[in-house]
Design a protein around this motif. Sequence first.
Motif, PDB file in Angstrom:
ATOM      1  N   THR A 138       0.825  -1.204   0.000  1.00 16.10           N
ATOM      2  CA  THR A 138       0.000   0.000   0.000  1.00 16.10           C
ATOM      3  C   THR A 138       0.854   1.246   0.000  1.00 16.10           C
ATOM      4  O   THR A 138       0.498   2.266  -0.635  1.00 16.10           O
ATOM      5  N   GLU A 139       1.974   1.217   0.707  1.00 15.59           N
ATOM      6  CA  GLU A 139       2.886   2.370   0.683  1.00 15.59           C
ATOM      7  C   GLU A 139       3.406   2.623  -0.729  1.00 15.59           C
ATOM      8  O   GLU A 139       3.524   3.780  -1.167  1.00 15.59           O
ATOM      9  N   ALA A 140       3.716   1.529  -1.466  1.00 18.85           N
ATOM     10  CA  ALA A 140       4.202   1.689  -2.851  1.00 18.85           C
ATOM     11  C   ALA A 140       3.112   2.278  -3.738  1.00 18.85           C
ATOM     12  O   ALA A 140       3.361   3.191  -4.547  1.00 18.85           O
ATOM     13  N   ARG A 141       1.901   1.773  -3.625  1.00 21.46           N
ATOM     14  CA  ARG A 141       0.793   2.309  -4.416  1.00 21.46           C
ATOM     15  C   ARG A 141       0.529   3.766  -4.062  1.00 21.46           C
ATOM     16  O   ARG A 141       0.233   4.593  -4.937  1.00 21.46           O
ATOM     17  N   LEU A 142       0.642   4.090  -2.773  1.00 22.10           N
ATOM     18  CA  LEU A 142       0.407   5.467  -2.359  1.00 22.10           C
ATOM     19  C   LEU A 142       1.492   6.398  -2.913  1.00 22.10           C
ATOM     20  O   LEU A 142       1.210   7.548  -3.301  1.00 22.10           O
ATOM     21  N   LEU A 143       2.710   5.880  -2.998  1.00 18.50           N
ATOM     22  CA  LEU A 143       3.793   6.699  -3.553  1.00 18.50           C
ATOM     23  C   LEU A 143       3.513   7.035  -5.017  1.00 18.50           C
ATOM     24  O   LEU A 143       3.658   8.200  -5.447  1.00 18.50           O
ATOM     25  N   PHE A 144       3.105   6.032  -5.829  1.00 17.08           N
ATOM     26  CA  PHE A 144       2.788   6.295  -7.234  1.00 17.08           C
ATOM     27  C   PHE A 144       1.588   7.225  -7.364  1.00 17.08           C
ATOM     28  O   PHE A 144       1.542   8.086  -8.250  1.00 17.08           O
ATOM     29  N   ARG A 190      -8.633  11.709  -4.984  1.00 14.86           N
ATOM     30  CA  ARG A 190      -9.398  10.650  -4.330  1.00 14.86           C
ATOM     31  C   ARG A 190      -8.571   9.377  -4.192  1.00 14.86           C
ATOM     32  O   ARG A 190      -8.580   8.723  -3.157  1.00 14.86           O
ATOM     33  N   GLU A 191      -7.862   9.022  -5.250  1.00 20.10           N
ATOM     34  CA  GLU A 191      -7.058   7.801  -5.203  1.00 20.10           C
ATOM     35  C   GLU A 191      -5.969   7.904  -4.136  1.00 20.10           C
ATOM     36  O   GLU A 191      -5.726   6.936  -3.400  1.00 20.10           O
ATOM     37  N   ALA A 192      -5.344   9.044  -4.012  1.00 20.86           N
ATOM     38  CA  ALA A 192      -4.299   9.212  -2.993  1.00 20.86           C
ATOM     39  C   ALA A 192      -4.894   9.159  -1.586  1.00 20.86           C
ATOM     40  O   ALA A 192      -4.316   8.554  -0.671  1.00 20.86           O
ATOM     41  N   LEU A 238      -3.654   2.600   4.138  1.00 20.69           N
ATOM     42  CA  LEU A 238      -2.361   2.442   4.819  1.00 20.69           C
ATOM     43  C   LEU A 238      -2.508   2.657   6.327  1.00 20.69           C
ATOM     44  O   LEU A 238      -1.930   1.900   7.123  1.00 20.69           O
ATOM     45  N   ASP A 239      -3.276   3.662   6.694  1.00 16.70           N
ATOM     46  CA  ASP A 239      -3.486   3.905   8.138  1.00 16.70           C
ATOM     47  C   ASP A 239      -4.172   2.708   8.804  1.00 16.70           C
ATOM     48  O   ASP A 239      -3.807   2.307   9.922  1.00 16.70           O
ATOM     49  N   GLY A 240      -5.155   2.128   8.134  1.00 16.46           N
ATOM     50  CA  GLY A 240      -5.842   0.964   8.683  1.00 16.46           C
ATOM     51  C   GLY A 240      -4.925  -0.236   8.831  1.00 16.46           C
ATOM     52  O   GLY A 240      -4.960  -0.950   9.843  1.00 16.46           O
TER      53      GLY A 240
END
Length: 380
Positions: A132-138, A165-167, A174-176
Amino acid sequence: MTVWIRSLALVAMTGAGLYLASTLLVSSDGASQGVDTTAGAQAAVPPAQPVMELLPREVLRVMPATIAERLTVSGEVQPVQRVILRARSAGVVVELGAREGEAVRTGDLLVRFDTEDLAATLALRQSEIDATEARLLFARQALDRIERLAERTIATQEQLDQARREAAVLQAQLDGLRAQAGIAQATLRDAEIRAPFDGVVASRNVDIGERASAEAELMTLVDPSRLEARVLIATRDVSRLASGQSAELRIDGLEGETVRGTVLRINPVANDGSRFIVVHIGLVNPDGRLRGGMFATGTILVEERADVLALPATALREDEAGAYVLRLVEGRLERRPVVTGATWSGGQVEIREGIAPGDMILIAPLPGLGDGALAEVTGG
């Protein structure tokens, strides 16, 4: 004219008293005539007053002393520090570090649960966090590009909102996942239960291989070095107590010994359904001979006063003139009015006025004795 005058001629002493043996009648002209009264007249003399013999225990020589007011108590000895260790989550017990009666130190392992499932769950959550961190970075990189394009009106507002919205969604995911990983880490830590203080295992409710449910009782740990006696005091007496007062207790199993303690706490309310209040008396147990559950009886020192003249309550008498005692002076009892003070434990009554140190006072409630009676102490 002749006048006769009666005069005593002879007095004889017999075992029964004084007797007039004869009377001589003398006239004014010197003539005389004897009258024999031996068989008739007797001069009555009161019999001698008897002397009361007193035993040493029936009298008391008054001397200044220290008197104390003590309150009798009874109760049970309990450890001050006692904790029930529970399972925070369900699991299978794979290791036990101590048995009942064994001493442990702070931080010693007591119970260990199987952690394979917990470790796997934590690893899964960590991998999901990484993805999820990788997806959030992109997603953030894409959002930055769209924001620059939107500034030059190349990207539309709809594209910009979609990127935001996606970010935001990925950040929430990620928080969850991080929260779930934290729970998994805490559960993994809870799989090991360690001693919170130095003590002795009082009870153990699980064995290796058993599955314990959440909140199940595993062990009871107590600190035997610090104990207290929980005694019950009637509500009418509790106002006389205060923290810091000393106590002397006798413990079942320690016959002939007196254990000293101090009042630590007094409960603010009485026990349900009774008029008794729990008072906690702190005890020191350096040699470890005191045990929780032992029965204790003794006293709490409420008040103490030195250089007081006191008598047993049996020494006090009362008549219409007031309270008094009988003092023995040179073989005779003498009435002494007194002014009394407080009544202390054991039936001792403080005497504020009326007696002095060294006075011998009759303390036995013997009937028929009063002021002026003859008495002497015999038998010691």
